[in-house]
Enzyme design. Structure first.
Site, PDB file in Angstrom:
ATOM      1  CE  LYS A  89      26.953  66.150  10.553  1.00  0.00           C
ATOM      2  NZ  LYS A  89      27.511  65.620   9.335  1.00  0.00           N
ATOM      3  CB  SER A 129      16.735  66.400   7.604  1.00  0.00           C
ATOM      4  OG  SER A 129      16.889  65.035   7.926  1.00  0.00           O
ATOM      5  CE1 TYR A 153      19.610  68.400  12.296  1.00  0.00           C
ATOM      6  CE2 TYR A 153      18.447  66.391  11.651  1.00  0.00           C
ATOM      7  CZ  TYR A 153      19.269  67.464  11.332  1.00  0.00           C
ATOM      8  OH  TYR A 153      19.746  67.597  10.044  1.00  0.00           O
ATOM      9  CE  LYS A 157      18.528  70.762   9.549  1.00  0.00           C
ATOM     10  NZ  LYS A 157      19.345  71.827   8.950  1.00  0.00           N
ATOM     11  CG  LEU A 204      25.664  51.781   8.396  1.00  0.00           C
ATOM     12  CD1 LEU A 204      25.881  50.854   9.583  1.00  0.00           C
ATOM     13  CD2 LEU A 204      24.556  51.235   7.495  1.00  0.00           C
ATOM     14  NE  ARG A 296      20.542  54.995  15.790  1.00  0.00           N
ATOM     15  CZ  ARG A 296      21.286  55.482  14.797  1.00  0.00           C
ATOM     16  NH1 ARG A 296      22.561  55.809  15.024  1.00  0.00           N
ATOM     17  NH2 ARG A 296      20.806  55.640  13.581  1.00  0.00           N
TER      18      ARG A 296
HETATM   19  P1  NAD Z   1      28.565  69.524   8.945  1.00  0.00           P
HETATM   20  O1  NAD Z   1      28.545  69.649  10.431  1.00  0.00           O
HETATM   21  O2  NAD Z   1      29.667  68.774   8.310  1.00  0.00           O
HETATM   22  O3  NAD Z   1      28.532  70.995   8.293  1.00  0.00           O
HETATM   23  C1  NAD Z   1      27.969  72.114   8.941  1.00  0.00           C
HETATM   24  C2  NAD Z   1      28.954  73.255   8.788  1.00  0.00           C
HETATM   25  O4  NAD Z   1      28.394  74.435   9.369  1.00  0.00           O
HETATM   26  C3  NAD Z   1      30.274  73.010   9.520  1.00  0.00           C
HETATM   27  O5  NAD Z   1      31.338  73.382   8.671  1.00  0.00           O
HETATM   28  C4  NAD Z   1      30.203  73.922  10.738  1.00  0.00           C
HETATM   29  O6  NAD Z   1      31.482  74.349  11.167  1.00  0.00           O
HETATM   30  C5  NAD Z   1      29.364  75.054  10.202  1.00  0.00           C
HETATM   31  N1  NAD Z   1      28.588  75.784  11.221  1.00  0.00           N
HETATM   32  C6  NAD Z   1      27.800  75.250  12.184  1.00  0.00           C
HETATM   33  N2  NAD Z   1      27.216  76.235  12.890  1.00  0.00           N
HETATM   34  C7  NAD Z   1      27.639  77.410  12.357  1.00  0.00           C
HETATM   35  C8  NAD Z   1      27.367  78.780  12.652  1.00  0.00           C
HETATM   36  N3  NAD Z   1      26.556  79.119  13.650  1.00  0.00           N
HETATM   37  N4  NAD Z   1      27.968  79.735  11.898  1.00  0.00           N
HETATM   38  C9  NAD Z   1      28.806  79.390  10.887  1.00  0.00           C
HETATM   39  N5  NAD Z   1      29.093  78.112  10.563  1.00  0.00           N
HETATM   40  C10 NAD Z   1      28.518  77.141  11.291  1.00  0.00           C
HETATM   41  O7  NAD Z   1      27.144  68.931   8.505  1.00  0.00           O
HETATM   42  P2  NAD Z   1      26.664  68.392   7.099  1.00  0.00           P
HETATM   43  O8  NAD Z   1      26.503  66.919   7.198  1.00  0.00           O
HETATM   44  O9  NAD Z   1      27.461  68.964   6.020  1.00  0.00           O
HETATM   45  O10 NAD Z   1      25.203  68.997   7.076  1.00  0.00           O
HETATM   46  C11 NAD Z   1      24.920  70.249   6.466  1.00  0.00           C
HETATM   47  C12 NAD Z   1      23.451  70.584   6.683  1.00  0.00           C
HETATM   48  O11 NAD Z   1      22.651  69.543   6.148  1.00  0.00           O
HETATM   49  C13 NAD Z   1      23.049  70.716   8.147  1.00  0.00           C
HETATM   50  O12 NAD Z   1      22.117  71.780   8.246  1.00  0.00           O
HETATM   51  C14 NAD Z   1      22.382  69.393   8.449  1.00  0.00           C
HETATM   52  O13 NAD Z   1      21.429  69.517   9.469  1.00  0.00           O
HETATM   53  C15 NAD Z   1      21.740  69.065   7.119  1.00  0.00           C
HETATM   54  N6  NAD Z   1      21.524  67.631   6.912  1.00  0.00           N
HETATM   55  C16 NAD Z   1      22.578  66.768   7.045  1.00  0.00           C
HETATM   56  C17 NAD Z   1      22.366  65.405   6.868  1.00  0.00           C
HETATM   57  C18 NAD Z   1      23.476  64.409   7.048  1.00  0.00           C
HETATM   58  O14 NAD Z   1      23.197  63.227   7.243  1.00  0.00           O
HETATM   59  N7  NAD Z   1      24.736  64.814   6.991  1.00  0.00           N
HETATM   60  C19 NAD Z   1      21.097  64.931   6.538  1.00  0.00           C
HETATM   61  C20 NAD Z   1      20.052  65.851   6.387  1.00  0.00           C
HETATM   62  C21 NAD Z   1      20.284  67.195   6.582  1.00  0.00           C
HETATM   63  C1  WQD Z   2      21.406  54.146   9.195  1.00  0.00           C
HETATM   64  C2  WQD Z   2      21.012  52.712   9.559  1.00  0.00           C
HETATM   65  C3  WQD Z   2      20.700  52.386  11.919  1.00  0.00           C
HETATM   66  C4  WQD Z   2      24.901  53.104  12.999  1.00  0.00           C
HETATM   67  C5  WQD Z   2      20.485  59.919  10.791  1.00  0.00           C
HETATM   68  C6  WQD Z   2      19.661  61.031  11.387  1.00  0.00           C
HETATM   69  C7  WQD Z   2      18.978  61.826  10.332  1.00  0.00           C
HETATM   70  C8  WQD Z   2      19.942  62.289   9.239  1.00  0.00           C
HETATM   71  C9  WQD Z   2      20.907  61.230   8.808  1.00  0.00           C
HETATM   72  C10 WQD Z   2      20.448  64.641   9.436  1.00  0.00           C
HETATM   73  C11 WQD Z   2      19.916  52.644  10.618  1.00  0.00           C
HETATM   74  C12 WQD Z   2      21.873  51.569  11.433  1.00  0.00           C
HETATM   75  C13 WQD Z   2      23.713  52.958  12.307  1.00  0.00           C
HETATM   76  C14 WQD Z   2      25.471  51.979  13.643  1.00  0.00           C
HETATM   77  C15 WQD Z   2      23.666  50.621  12.827  1.00  0.00           C
HETATM   78  N1  WQD Z   2      20.737  63.407   9.633  1.00  0.00           N
HETATM   79  N2  WQD Z   2      23.112  51.730  12.216  1.00  0.00           N
HETATM   80  N3  WQD Z   2      24.842  50.779  13.535  1.00  0.00           N
HETATM   81  O1  WQD Z   2      19.450  57.045  11.492  1.00  0.00           O
HETATM   82  O2  WQD Z   2      18.806  56.990   9.054  1.00  0.00           O
HETATM   83  O3  WQD Z   2      19.647  59.080  10.032  1.00  0.00           O
HETATM   84  O4  WQD Z   2      21.445  60.532   9.917  1.00  0.00           O
HETATM   85  O5  WQD Z   2      19.437  65.143   9.068  1.00  0.00           O
HETATM   86  O6  WQD Z   2      18.356  62.896  10.953  1.00  0.00           O
HETATM   87  O7  WQD Z   2      18.689  60.459  12.245  1.00  0.00           O
HETATM   88  O8  WQD Z   2      21.236  57.237   9.680  1.00  0.00           O
HETATM   89  O9  WQD Z   2      23.516  56.352   9.406  1.00  0.00           O
HETATM   90  O10 WQD Z   2      22.633  56.737  11.746  1.00  0.00           O
HETATM   91  O11 WQD Z   2      21.706  54.878  10.380  1.00  0.00           O
HETATM   92  O12 WQD Z   2      23.139  49.523  12.774  1.00  0.00           O
HETATM   93  O13 WQD Z   2      26.514  52.078  14.317  1.00  0.00           O
HETATM   94  O14 WQD Z   2      22.155  52.061  10.137  1.00  0.00           O
HETATM   95  O15 WQD Z   2      19.956  51.698  12.887  1.00  0.00           O
HETATM   96  O16 WQD Z   2      19.124  51.532  10.313  1.00  0.00           O
HETATM   97  P1  WQD Z   2      19.694  57.500  10.124  1.00  0.00           P
HETATM   98  P2  WQD Z   2      22.365  56.332  10.336  1.00  0.00           P
END
Ligand code: NAD
Ligand code: WQD
Length: 343
Positions: A89, A129, A153, A157, A204, A296
């Protein structure tokens, strides 16, 4: 088998969102079975799910792209559906190492889909996402907004979403829910599970928590010249337990339908970086020193969801407010100052 006891394959179930979703699944009466290779998580998360729920989910430690291992897993269970979290991610790393991101997220998902298809499992929830919307012009962002990612990334998705659309069109047996998360934050209220980023946090909330606990000196605020009320970036933060409950609602809908639906999971409320700092200071009682630096690269000024489709289609609405998000992040941080390590 009633849906109440149905086994659900949870790829990436030891991770941040996956572990919280396992708790919500167990509390809704489902039986999650985790596949995780621990590439970005810790085995202790499994014991912590048990500490919260009294039930230890079965674990298969393997890679979703290992088709032999996955065949074995699928032979050992009768899954009603899969929830697919496993993937990478990190947005910055996706720019510097695009092939690795596409291999993990696209090839990994394709491989999983092939295994599921072979095993006759035709119900799937996919972690997408809000990043697929890129720099959307209209706020709030509804699901009809154009998909226009701005980094590998986000493209990974969007590509998997496309594959799922094509699959659902070709194979009417499939029922697929695509969930576009906004900004997941917070932790389970017990403080047993939470977000445990490796190295310097990109996001953040974990950064702010680490400043509050004294692990980092100060927060850098990325720009205060956006077209927002205080100039800092505005995002739609959603409590991870709300997100987890959104998965249960989506799963229940998907078990009873065919075709594909794509829904936003957000609150519909935007908060600025300065508002988050203030809210965190109030709930933690700690001061969060910060400095304003340049924007950023790749960030957008504002992003928040139109959550109405999730409400209409799934009956899902986020319940927890910003105070709860800060309280639960802080509780997790205090109980686990270095995350899952050193326990
Ligand atoms: P995370 O990294 O905490 O969890 C991902 C898990 O998948 C981990 O436990 C990792 O060990 C496991 N993993 C990775 N590759 C693997 C593989 N090839 N085989 C088996 N296990 C594997 O991430 P998260 O924040 O829990 O995110 C989960 C999903 O949600 C991801 O697909 C991410 O892209 C999506 N997502 C996350 C966010 C966010 O901000 N956290 C936002 C939008 C979407
Ligand atoms: C939030 C706000 C920053 C850190 C990202 C990925 C997105 C999704 C979630 C997976 C923004 C500001 C941040 C810092 C700051 N992941 N910031 N100082 O950028 O909305 O999304 O995570 O799908 O794909 O892009 O989240 O938490 O990084 O930032 O000022 O040290 O905080 O500029 O405005 P973002 P974030």
């Amino acid at each position: 088998m009633s849906s109440e006891t149905a086994q659900i394959l949870v790829t990436g179930g030891a991770g941040y969102i996956g572990s919280h979703t396992c708790v919500a699944l167990i509390q809704a009466g489902f039986t999650p079975v985790i596949v995780d290779n621990f590439s970005n998580s810790h085995p202790l998360a499994i014991a912590r799910i048990e500490a919260i729920t009294g039930i230890r989910p079965q674990l298969h430690e393997c890679d979703i792209a290992d088709e032999d291992a996955m065949r074995q897993v699928l032979r050992n269970h009768e899954f009603a559906a899969a929830i697919h979290f496993a993937g990478v991610k990190a947005v910055g790393r996706s720019v510097s190492e695009p092939l690795e991101t596409y291999r993990q997220n696209v090839t990994g998902s394709l491989s999983l889909l092939q295994s599921l298809n072979e095993g006759g499992i035709t119900r799937l929830i996919f972690s997408s996402s809000a990043t697929v919307y890129g720099g959307a012009e209209q706020m709030p962002i509804s699901e009809t907004a154009r998909v226009q990612p701005t980094n590998p990334y986000g493209h990974s998705k969007a590509m998997v979403e496309q594959i799922l659309h094509d699959l659902a069109a070709a194979e009417p047996d499939w029922g697929i829910g695509v969930l576009r998360y906004f900004n997941p934050v917070g932790a389970h209220k017990s403080g047993e599970i939470g977000e445990d980023p490796q190295g310097i946090p990109d996001n953040l909330f974990p950064y702010v928590s680490q400043v509050a606990i004294g692990r980092r000196e100060k927060l850098q605020v990325f720009g205060n010249d956006y077209n927002t009320p205080d100039g800092t970036g505005v995002r739609d933060y959603i409590h991870v337990m709300d997100l987890a409950e959104g998965h249960v609602a989506a799963l229940q809908a998907c078990l009873q339908s065919q075709g594909l639906f794509a829904v936003n999971l957000g609150t519909g409320q935007g908060s600025s970086v300065l508002e988050i700092i203030k809210a965190f200071e109030q709930t933690s009682g700690q001061s969060i020193p910060f400095e304003i630096i340049a924007r950023r690269p790749g960030d957008v000024g504002t992003s928040f969801a139109d959550p109405s489709k999730a409400k209409e289609l799934l009956g899902f609405e986020a319940q927890r407010d910003l105070t709860q998000m800060c309280q639960d992040s802080w509780n997790w941080q205090q109980r686990n100052p270095t995350g899952y390590s050193n326990h």
